[in-house]
Design an enzyme around this catalytic site. Structure first.
Site, PDB file in Angstrom:
ATOM      1  N   ARG A 228      52.410  23.739  42.901  1.00  0.00           N
ATOM      2  CA  ARG A 228      52.993  25.125  43.360  1.00  0.00           C
ATOM      3  C   ARG A 228      52.675  26.455  42.397  1.00  0.00           C
ATOM      4  NH1 ARG A 228      58.181  26.092  44.278  1.00  0.00           N
ATOM      5  NH2 ARG A 228      58.753  23.972  43.345  1.00  0.00           N
TER       6      ARG A 228
ATOM      7  N   ASN B 286      53.450  23.065  32.164  1.00  0.00           N
ATOM      8  CA  ASN B 286      54.014  24.356  33.209  1.00  0.00           C
ATOM      9  C   ASN B 286      55.280  24.136  34.023  1.00  0.00           C
ATOM     10  OD1 ASN B 286      53.137  26.715  34.957  1.00  0.00           O
ATOM     11  ND2 ASN B 286      53.487  24.667  36.384  1.00  0.00           N
TER      12      ASN B 286
ATOM     13  N   TYR C 253      67.793  29.676  30.638  1.00  0.00           N
ATOM     14  CA  TYR C 253      66.171  29.850  30.906  1.00  0.00           C
ATOM     15  C   TYR C 253      65.599  30.376  29.559  1.00  0.00           C
ATOM     16  CZ  TYR C 253      61.773  30.955  33.054  1.00  0.00           C
ATOM     17  OH  TYR C 253      60.297  31.340  33.480  1.00  0.00           O
TER      18      TYR C 253
ATOM     19  N   LYS D 161      62.958  28.569  27.007  1.00  0.00           N
ATOM     20  CA  LYS D 161      61.538  29.351  26.710  1.00  0.00           C
ATOM     21  C   LYS D 161      61.256  29.878  25.249  1.00  0.00           C
ATOM     22  CE  LYS D 161      60.022  28.772  30.888  1.00  0.00           C
ATOM     23  NZ  LYS D 161      58.734  28.045  31.205  1.00  0.00           N
TER      24      LYS D 161
END
Ligand code: NAP
Length: 246
Positions: free
Chosen positions: A14, A89, A154, A158
């Site tokens: 997706r 990803n 998150y 990252k």
């Protein structure tokens, strides 16, 4: 052009991963599409790529699992004998203020977003070192660059991707392998479709170019970093965010 290159894209069922898989295949790469839960969507990406004459293989794997990643790359090596491009990803969010964040929600995000990239690089770098060539592209985020209230897990994952990218670039440079990161801003995918209209409006106000990105905006940068044209670029985190992190 990426004719005949073997590319693995994690989380390609997706969103951004899907756009990257489609773009790399359009440039001539043989694309291995990794998915975790969305088998039907992954099949659709495969059909789309094959309909345009591309070559593609699907592999189910939870990137948060070391063993699952080991199996995936064993399968790729058995079938293709090499790996030229890895795009890390796959990613998830489990947002909330830190004071209320559960340990499970912190761990789940770090295990998928950061440890997942470690697992994949761990297996792919071996093959790339033998080949003395390779391209590794890690998807970070503007949240990892600037921080973002409500995204401690998150943003930490990252920001971790940024440290991992710079370190791997240093470790692997002498073997002809480049390692770069892309830090997208807000991109129109299922990940951001869950945001309320008010949050989206407030976010858009922070973007100098005045709109959310499209998955293809990120895919174009990934294809460039995977190409011969980017041979002298390594250890960089490139913002593709409409100017958000200026
Ligand atoms: P998305 O639409 O929610 O898609 C996420 C993809 O990751 C799906 O293909 C999903 O596969 C896969 N995935 C999730 N957990 C996985 C796991 N454990 N193992 C393997 N695959 C897994 O998200 P997106 O917006 O395209 O985001 C893609 C990447 O860009 C992420 O790393 C995200 O953090 C980053 N990013 C996104 C934005 C944005 O605004 N959208 C901004 C900055 C950075 P299944 O459905 O098959 O499980």
């Amino acid at each position: 052009m990426l004719k005949g290159k073997i590319a693995v894209v994690t989380g390609a069922s997706r969103g951004i991963g899907r756009a990257i898989a489609v773009k790399l295949a359009a440039e001539g790469a043989v694309v291995i599409i990794n998915y975790n839960r969305s088998k039907d969507e992954a099949e659709k990406v495969k059909e789309q790529i094959e309909a345009s004459g591309g070559q593609v293989k699907l592999i189910q794997c939870n990137v948060a699992s070391f063993e699952s990643c080991e199996k995936m790359f064993e399968e790729v090596m058995k079938e293709f004998g090499r790996i030229d491009i890895l795009v890390n990803n796959a990613g998830i969010t489990k947002d909330g203020l830190l004071m209320k964040m559960s340990e499970d929600d912190f761990d789940a995000v770090v295990d998928t977003n950061l440890k997942g990239a470690f697992h994949c690089i761990r297996f792919v770098s071996r093959a790339m070192i033998r080949q003395r060539s390779g391209r590794i592209i890690n998807i970070s985020s503007v949240s990892g660059v600037l921080g973002n209230a409500g995204q401690a897990n998150y943003a930490a994952s990252k920001a971790g991707i940024i440290g991992l990218t710079k370190t791997m670039a240093r470790e692997l440079a002498s073997r002809g392998i480049t390692v770069n990161g892309i830090a997208p801003g807000f991109v129109d995918t299922e990940m951001t479709q869950v945001l309320s209209d008010e949050v989206k409006e407030a976010a858009t106000k922070q973007i100098p170019l005045g709109r959310f990105g499209k998955p293809e905006d990120i895919a174009n940068m990934a294809a460039y970093l995977a190409s011969e044209k980017a041979a002298y670029i390594t250890g960089q985190i490139i913002s593709v965010d409409g100017g958000m992190a200026i």
